[in-house]
Design a protein around this motif. Structure first.
Motif, short mmCIF file in Angstrom:
data_model
loop_
_atom_site.label_atom_id
_atom_site.label_comp_id
_atom_site.label_asym_id
_atom_site.label_seq_id
_atom_site.Cartn_x
_atom_site.Cartn_y
_atom_site.Cartn_z
N UNK A 98 1.50 14.48 12.75
CA UNK A 98 2.88 14.59 13.23
C UNK A 98 3.87 14.41 12.08
N UNK A 99 3.66 13.37 11.27
CA UNK A 99 4.56 13.11 10.15
C UNK A 99 4.51 14.26 9.15
N UNK A 100 3.32 14.75 8.86
CA UNK A 100 3.18 15.87 7.92
C UNK A 100 3.94 17.10 8.39
N UNK A 101 3.80 17.42 9.67
CA UNK A 101 4.52 18.58 10.22
C UNK A 101 6.03 18.36 10.18
N UNK A 102 6.45 17.13 10.50
CA UNK A 102 7.89 16.83 10.49
C UNK A 102 8.48 16.97 9.10
N UNK A 103 7.78 16.45 8.09
CA UNK A 103 8.25 16.55 6.71
C UNK A 103 8.33 18.01 6.28
N UNK A 109 9.80 6.33 3.13
CA UNK A 109 11.23 6.08 2.97
C UNK A 109 11.81 6.94 1.85
N UNK A 110 11.06 7.10 0.76
CA UNK A 110 11.51 7.93 -0.35
C UNK A 110 11.61 9.39 0.08
N UNK A 111 10.63 9.86 0.85
CA UNK A 111 10.65 11.24 1.33
C UNK A 111 11.81 11.47 2.29
N UNK A 112 12.03 10.50 3.18
CA UNK A 112 13.15 10.62 4.13
C UNK A 112 14.47 10.72 3.38
N UNK A 134 17.48 12.30 5.60
CA UNK A 134 17.37 11.77 6.95
C UNK A 134 16.96 10.30 6.87
N UNK A 135 17.02 9.61 8.00
CA UNK A 135 16.57 8.23 8.03
C UNK A 135 15.06 8.19 8.23
N UNK A 136 14.48 7.04 7.95
CA UNK A 136 13.03 6.88 8.12
C UNK A 136 12.61 7.14 9.56
#
Length: 207
Positions: A20-25, A66-69, A74-76
């Motif tokens: 999910x996180x990978x797709x969102x990023x 957090x760095x990627x966000x 965007x926020x974390x």
């Protein structure tokens, strides 16, 4: 700065969450017209690691997320927004059921549980329940937008903010600017539990 193997061991372990996180990023990166190389450079991680994160081939730490966000504007909490969220305007998180988003070190380490997932168009706050029960842990410093509020529930800790250090015991609270380096300085009485709530300004973030 490239991610190390230890970061992988410290990160999120649930494969569904990783996907999910990978797709969102990836979706956020493509939405802003950014390449993997551009996001990797802005976030300070390697292109190879970012590619692995987007393809759910590795877990990663809260610090890296957090760095990627930040690099994506965007926020974390945006990275977790619609993950396993029930319909409706209220969210109930039962004791022990908050999403564990990072674990550092061994099983007796450092855990973050995200207690709410903001579903609105912009992020206003992020509440975490943080547990520390290993005196040998080495904790990094953090920097992020907004204001952070800490409320001690159990144990005692020396907490650093900028050049100042504060002793926090049960019932104590500390409020500070998140963009100044901060984090645990010394674990005084174990185990330690505290609430950390990050409040963002009313200005909308890029989504």
């Amino acid at each position: 700065m490239a991610e190390t193997t230890s970061n992988v061991a410290q990160g999120v372990t649930d494969h569904a969450l990783e996907r999910y996180i990978g797709n969102t990023i990836r979706e956020l990166r493509q939405k802003h017209g950014l390449t993997i190389a551009e996001v990797a450079e802005q976030s300070g991680i390697s292109r190879g690691m970012l590619s692995k994160i987007e393809n759910a081939q590795t877990a990663t730490s809260l610090e890296t997320l957090a760095k990627l966000a930040s690099a994506l504007g965007v926020s974390l909490a945006t990275l977790f927004r619609n993950y396993n969220i029930p319909a409706g305007s209220a969210q109930l998180v039962k004791q022990g059921e908050g999403m564990e988003v990072v674990r550092r070190g061994t099983k007796r380490g450092h855990t973050y549980h995200l207690l709410a997932y903001d579903q609105g168009p912009t992020k206003r706050f992020e509440p975490f329940l943080i547990t520390m029960d290993d005196a040998s842990e080495v904790f990094p410093t953090f920097e992020h937008p907004g204001t952070e509020f800490i409320y001690m529930l159990e144990g005692a800790i020396e907490y650093r903010h900028g050049q100042s250090t504060y002793l926090l015991e049960p019932g104590d609270s500390l409020t500070f600017r998140g963009d100044i380096p901060h984090g645990p300085e010394k674990l005084v009485v174990l185990p330690i539990r505290f609430l950390a709530i990050i409040y963002y300004s009313a200005l909308p973030m890029l989504e």
